[in-house]
Enzyme design. Structure first.
Site, PDB file in Angstrom:
ATOM      1  N   ARG A 192      74.376 -15.312  27.809  1.00 53.98           N
ATOM      2  CA  ARG A 192      74.413 -14.467  29.030  1.00 53.98           C
ATOM      3  C   ARG A 192      73.720 -13.121  28.800  1.00 53.98           C
ATOM      4  NH1 ARG A 192      76.043 -18.843  30.308  1.00 53.98           N
ATOM      5  NH2 ARG A 192      77.651 -19.320  31.846  1.00 53.98           N
ATOM      6  N   SER A 217      81.870 -16.584  36.997  1.00 57.51           N
ATOM      7  CA  SER A 217      82.671 -15.961  35.928  1.00 57.51           C
ATOM      8  C   SER A 217      82.469 -14.452  35.967  1.00 57.51           C
ATOM      9  CB  SER A 217      82.216 -16.465  34.556  1.00 57.51           C
ATOM     10  OG  SER A 217      82.314 -17.855  34.470  1.00 57.51           O
ATOM     11  N   GLU A 239      80.611  -9.960  32.832  1.00 58.13           N
ATOM     12  CA  GLU A 239      79.322 -10.657  32.931  1.00 58.13           C
ATOM     13  C   GLU A 239      78.573 -10.193  34.182  1.00 58.13           C
ATOM     14  OE1 GLU A 239      78.964 -15.237  33.066  1.00 58.13           O
ATOM     15  OE2 GLU A 239      77.998 -14.509  34.868  1.00 58.13           O
TER      16      GLU A 239
HETATM   17  P1  FAD Z   1      71.328 -11.430  41.785  1.00 54.35           P
HETATM   18  O1  FAD Z   1      72.822 -11.446  41.849  1.00 54.35           O
HETATM   19  O2  FAD Z   1      70.596 -11.091  43.012  1.00 54.35           O
HETATM   20  O3  FAD Z   1      70.880 -10.456  40.623  1.00 54.35           O
HETATM   21  C1  FAD Z   1      71.498 -10.509  39.352  1.00 54.35           C
HETATM   22  C2  FAD Z   1      70.826  -9.473  38.437  1.00 54.35           C
HETATM   23  O4  FAD Z   1      69.478  -9.847  38.200  1.00 54.35           O
HETATM   24  C3  FAD Z   1      70.749  -8.077  39.065  1.00 54.35           C
HETATM   25  O5  FAD Z   1      70.856  -7.146  38.034  1.00 54.35           O
HETATM   26  C4  FAD Z   1      69.368  -8.044  39.700  1.00 54.35           C
HETATM   27  O6  FAD Z   1      68.854  -6.738  39.808  1.00 54.35           O
HETATM   28  C5  FAD Z   1      68.576  -8.865  38.703  1.00 54.35           C
HETATM   29  N1  FAD Z   1      67.473  -9.607  39.310  1.00 54.35           N
HETATM   30  C6  FAD Z   1      67.554 -10.568  40.260  1.00 54.35           C
HETATM   31  N2  FAD Z   1      66.329 -11.066  40.531  1.00 54.35           N
HETATM   32  C7  FAD Z   1      65.470 -10.380  39.755  1.00 54.35           C
HETATM   33  C8  FAD Z   1      64.044 -10.413  39.583  1.00 54.35           C
HETATM   34  N3  FAD Z   1      63.287 -11.261  40.278  1.00 54.35           N
HETATM   35  N4  FAD Z   1      63.485  -9.575  38.687  1.00 54.35           N
HETATM   36  C9  FAD Z   1      64.246  -8.712  37.978  1.00 54.35           C
HETATM   37  N5  FAD Z   1      65.585  -8.618  38.097  1.00 54.35           N
HETATM   38  C10 FAD Z   1      66.184  -9.460  38.967  1.00 54.35           C
HETATM   39  N6  FAD Z   1      75.744 -18.111  36.082  1.00 54.35           N
HETATM   40  C11 FAD Z   1      75.545 -18.870  34.977  1.00 54.35           C
HETATM   41  O7  FAD Z   1      74.835 -18.454  34.042  1.00 54.35           O
HETATM   42  N7  FAD Z   1      76.129 -20.082  34.840  1.00 54.35           N
HETATM   43  C12 FAD Z   1      76.933 -20.606  35.801  1.00 54.35           C
HETATM   44  O8  FAD Z   1      77.445 -21.719  35.640  1.00 54.35           O
HETATM   45  C13 FAD Z   1      77.153 -19.835  36.977  1.00 54.35           C
HETATM   46  N8  FAD Z   1      77.973 -20.291  37.946  1.00 54.35           N
HETATM   47  C14 FAD Z   1      78.190 -19.540  39.058  1.00 54.35           C
HETATM   48  C15 FAD Z   1      79.040 -20.055  40.052  1.00 54.35           C
HETATM   49  C16 FAD Z   1      79.278 -19.328  41.206  1.00 54.35           C
HETATM   50  C17 FAD Z   1      80.179 -19.893  42.268  1.00 54.35           C
HETATM   51  C18 FAD Z   1      78.653 -18.071  41.381  1.00 54.35           C
HETATM   52  C19 FAD Z   1      78.857 -17.294  42.655  1.00 54.35           C
HETATM   53  C20 FAD Z   1      77.827 -17.543  40.404  1.00 54.35           C
HETATM   54  C21 FAD Z   1      77.590 -18.271  39.219  1.00 54.35           C
HETATM   55  N9  FAD Z   1      76.759 -17.789  38.187  1.00 54.35           N
HETATM   56  C22 FAD Z   1      76.534 -18.561  37.086  1.00 54.35           C
HETATM   57  C23 FAD Z   1      76.159 -16.453  38.288  1.00 54.35           C
HETATM   58  C24 FAD Z   1      74.843 -16.435  39.094  1.00 54.35           C
HETATM   59  O9  FAD Z   1      74.715 -17.560  39.904  1.00 54.35           O
HETATM   60  C25 FAD Z   1      73.617 -16.346  38.185  1.00 54.35           C
HETATM   61  O10 FAD Z   1      73.705 -15.211  37.359  1.00 54.35           O
HETATM   62  C26 FAD Z   1      72.308 -16.301  38.972  1.00 54.35           C
HETATM   63  O11 FAD Z   1      71.209 -16.394  38.101  1.00 54.35           O
HETATM   64  C27 FAD Z   1      72.166 -15.015  39.799  1.00 54.35           C
HETATM   65  O12 FAD Z   1      71.038 -15.166  40.627  1.00 54.35           O
HETATM   66  P2  FAD Z   1      70.770 -14.229  41.878  1.00 54.35           P
HETATM   67  O13 FAD Z   1      69.419 -14.531  42.381  1.00 54.35           O
HETATM   68  O14 FAD Z   1      71.893 -14.367  42.846  1.00 54.35           O
HETATM   69  O15 FAD Z   1      70.816 -12.807  41.191  1.00 54.35           O
HETATM   70  N1  EPU Z   2      90.698 -22.358  31.160  1.00 50.29           N
HETATM   71  C1  EPU Z   2      92.030 -22.098  31.348  1.00 50.29           C
HETATM   72  N2  EPU Z   2      92.408 -21.506  32.520  1.00 50.29           N
HETATM   73  C2  EPU Z   2      91.524 -21.197  33.496  1.00 50.29           C
HETATM   74  C3  EPU Z   2      90.159 -21.463  33.295  1.00 50.29           C
HETATM   75  C4  EPU Z   2      89.753 -22.051  32.108  1.00 50.29           C
HETATM   76  O1  EPU Z   2      92.868 -22.369  30.495  1.00 50.29           O
HETATM   77  O2  EPU Z   2      91.954 -20.669  34.519  1.00 50.29           O
HETATM   78  C5  EPU Z   2      90.282 -22.993  29.899  1.00 50.29           C
HETATM   79  C6  EPU Z   2      90.392 -24.515  29.963  1.00 50.29           C
HETATM   80  O3  EPU Z   2      90.964 -24.966  28.782  1.00 50.29           O
HETATM   81  C7  EPU Z   2      88.960 -24.986  29.973  1.00 50.29           C
HETATM   82  C8  EPU Z   2      88.234 -23.862  29.257  1.00 50.29           C
HETATM   83  O4  EPU Z   2      88.956 -22.679  29.591  1.00 50.29           O
HETATM   84  O5  EPU Z   2      88.832 -26.188  29.302  1.00 50.29           O
HETATM   85  C9  EPU Z   2      86.788 -23.704  29.696  1.00 50.29           C
HETATM   86  O6  EPU Z   2      86.749 -23.632  31.124  1.00 50.29           O
HETATM   87  P1  EPU Z   2      85.466 -24.110  31.948  1.00 50.29           P
HETATM   88  O7  EPU Z   2      84.991 -25.423  31.439  1.00 50.29           O
HETATM   89  O8  EPU Z   2      85.772 -23.971  33.395  1.00 50.29           O
HETATM   90  O9  EPU Z   2      84.362 -23.097  31.520  1.00 50.29           O
HETATM   91  P2  EPU Z   2      84.373 -21.522  31.331  1.00 50.29           P
HETATM   92  O10 EPU Z   2      84.282 -21.250  29.875  1.00 50.29           O
HETATM   93  O11 EPU Z   2      85.488 -20.907  32.081  1.00 50.29           O
HETATM   94  C10 EPU Z   2      81.789 -21.314  31.322  1.00 50.29           C
HETATM   95  C11 EPU Z   2      80.765 -20.432  31.977  1.00 50.29           C
HETATM   96  C12 EPU Z   2      80.468 -20.927  33.372  1.00 50.29           C
HETATM   97  C13 EPU Z   2      79.914 -22.347  33.269  1.00 50.29           C
HETATM   98  C14 EPU Z   2      80.938 -23.234  32.575  1.00 50.29           C
HETATM   99  C15 EPU Z   2      80.400 -24.613  32.303  1.00 50.29           C
HETATM  100  C16 EPU Z   2      80.947 -18.242  30.993  1.00 50.29           C
HETATM  101  C17 EPU Z   2      81.384 -16.836  31.157  1.00 50.29           C
HETATM  102  N3  EPU Z   2      81.231 -19.066  31.999  1.00 50.29           N
HETATM  103  O12 EPU Z   2      83.007 -21.153  32.036  1.00 50.29           O
HETATM  104  O13 EPU Z   2      79.480 -20.092  33.943  1.00 50.29           O
HETATM  105  O14 EPU Z   2      79.606 -22.858  34.527  1.00 50.29           O
HETATM  106  O15 EPU Z   2      81.326 -22.662  31.304  1.00 50.29           O
HETATM  107  O16 EPU Z   2      79.446 -24.544  31.284  1.00 50.29           O
HETATM  108  O17 EPU Z   2      80.340 -18.576  29.978  1.00 50.29           O
HETATM  109  C18 EPU Z   2      79.148 -18.100  35.203  1.00 50.29           C
HETATM  110  O18 EPU Z   2      78.541 -17.654  34.231  1.00 50.29           O
HETATM  111  O19 EPU Z   2      79.274 -17.452  36.276  1.00 50.29           O
HETATM  112  C19 EPU Z   2      79.767 -19.420  35.114  1.00 50.29           C
HETATM  113  C20 EPU Z   2      80.487 -19.959  36.106  1.00 50.29           C
END
Ligand code: FAD
Ligand code: EPU
Length: 349
Positions: free
Chosen positions: A169, A243, A345
């Site tokens: 991240r 997250s 994050e």
């Molecule tokens: P924004 O929120 O618009 O911007 C994020 C940051 O990047 C800001 O600092 C912005 O200034 C900068 N930025 C955006 N675009 C540019 C650009 N073109 N050039 C320079 N800077 C830029 N993230 C994960 O890694 N893994 C996940 O599994 C994951 N799951 C998610 C689930 C949900 C339900 C949600 C809501 C979010 C999740 N995220 C996850 C976080 C998010 O989706 C990612 O970080 C995504 O890449 C953000 O994209 P955005 O275009 O919305 O960025």
């Molecule tokens: N868990 C709990 N309680 C909770 C949530 C999770 O006990 O309320 C424990 C469970 O044991 C579970 C473990 O945490 O097995 C891991 O949970 P999960 O698989 O949901 O993944 P995570 O570690 O919570 C990360 C990323 C996610 C990504 C998933 C799948 C980070 C900060 N988050 O979540 O990314 O989608 O793994 O790879 O690394 C994001 O970055 O926004 C994001 C959603």
């Protein structure tokens, strides 16, 4: 003189509520959209000295107040297959392309590598910012290069994979140069012959439930979509940014010590002998003074999701400051109980 030059428009005092997935009701002093480097150069030069923020899909941002500066909305579009060799195809996507649509576009063409990253909200341009990752794959694994506009030196720059300093991240853009480089397009190196990543337990289980006989990138994407839809809140239904905290890294020794005290604590050993703790577990297993757990906790409209404690939510009209305050209480609570310091994050603006 170029008679065809487009005069860029800057709007004043624009609401950002629908432009961030937390749904926080704030405004930007100025706001403008750009579709290419030329437009960006012009737009970013229109308010000299102003604070600037690039916005993609707004899915990893928490606004804690009105933005007193210029919001640059990235609308750079287009997907191009640049070239290919025996093993790989090199695909360039505009930063303003929707991430999930881009992933599905590649899957339809049998270009492998992005399938585990299906359904992540946001746009292509943000994918390298925090090196997005899910289910055992991150951008670092498929990244080739990117083009960005340098707001400080006012020139186009190319970043190769090594330049980006990707980590969990993390990247050079998030850590070292926040808000300096505006990413215009990203090129990914995708495989013509897939290497499947199903090591993440939940994927294997889901593929079985789906009755998949022959593994494919399409099946993996479908499994990931199902898992994510079951446990992560849809921002269209309830405001959130995924997250809120990173999963913290601790030494193997610290993990053993924690495990003696807290049976059931979840952690995964990484390649460097450190253990990545599941922050969701830590947050679930501590709580505020008036509840046993943060999971499902709600104060006003700011809350902690009932199915995934790592996700903070806006139940309606929460302010960014209220969500931030909740995150601070959670941080303190986790540190007090486990001696582990969480790091946010989400980008706090
Ligand atoms: P924004 O929120 O618009 O911007 C994020 C940051 O990047 C800001 O600092 C912005 O200034 C900068 N930025 C955006 N675009 C540019 C650009 N073109 N050039 C320079 N800077 C830029 N993230 C994960 O890694 N893994 C996940 O599994 C994951 N799951 C998610 C689930 C949900 C339900 C949600 C809501 C979010 C999740 N995220 C996850 C976080 C998010 O989706 C990612 O970080 C995504 O890449 C953000 O994209 P955005 O275009 O919305 O960025
Ligand atoms: N868990 C709990 N309680 C909770 C949530 C999770 O006990 O309320 C424990 C469970 O044991 C579970 C473990 O945490 O097995 C891991 O949970 P999960 O698989 O949901 O993944 P995570 O570690 O919570 C990360 C990323 C996610 C990504 C998933 C799948 C980070 C900060 N988050 O979540 O990314 O989608 O793994 O790879 O690394 C994001 O970055 O926004 C994001 C959603």
């Amino acid at each position: 003189m170029n008679y065809f030059a487009v005069i860029m428009t800057i709007h004043g005092n624009i609401s950002l509520q629908t432009l961030n997935t937390f749904g926080i009701d704030v405004s930007a002093r100025w706001y403008g959209r750009f579709a290419d480097a030329g437009e960006l150069e012009e737009l970013s030069g229109m308010k000299p000295g102003a604070r600037m923020l690039v916005l993609g899909g707004g899915s990893n941002i928490l606004f804690t107040g009105n933005f007193d500066g210029l919001v640059l909305k990235n609308d750079v579009k287009g997907i191009t297959q640049l070239h290919e060799d025996e093993e790989f195809v090199y695909v360039r996507a505009g930063a303003g392309e929707n991430w999930h649509r881009f992933v599905m576009y590649c899957i339809e063409r049998n270009w492998a590598g992005l399938e585990n990253l299906a359904l992540i909200p946001g746009n292509v341009g943000a994918s390298p910012i925090q090196n997005i990752g899910a289910y055992g794959v991150e951008i670092d694994d498929v990244f080739w290069d990117l083009e960005a506009w340098d707001l400080a030196d006012k020139k186009l720059v190319t970043f190769t994979r090594g330049d980006c300093e990707f980590g969990y991240r993390e990247s050079v853009f998030k850590k070292r140069y926040p808000n300096r480089f505006v990413i215009l397009n990203v090129t990914y190196q995708l495989r013509k012959h897939p290497r499947f990543h199903t090591g993440y337990g939940a994927i294997e289980d889901e593929l079985q439930r789906m009755g998949v006989q022959e593994l494919s990138i399409k099946a993996i994407a479908e499994a990931v979509i199902r898992i994510r839809s079951a446990k992560l809140p849809d921002p269209a239904q309830i405001g959130n940014a995924g997250s809120f905290f990173k999963n913290p890294l601790v030494t193997a020794e610290k993990f053993q010590q924690l495990r003696r005290e807290f049976a059931g604590i979840v952690g995964y050993e990484n390649n460097e002998g450190m253990v990545k703790l599941a922050a969701g577990w830590l947050i679930e297993h501590c709580g505020p003074s008036d509840a046993v757990s943060w999971k499902g906790y709600r104060k006003g409209d700011a809350g902690c999701h009932e199915k995934q404690a790592l996700v903070l939510v806006n139940h309606g009209k929460a302010s960014g400051a209220a969500i931030f305050e909740l995150s601070s209480s959670i941080l303190k609570s986790v540190e007090d109980k486990f001696g582990v310091v969480l790091e946010r994050e989400v980008n706090i603006i």
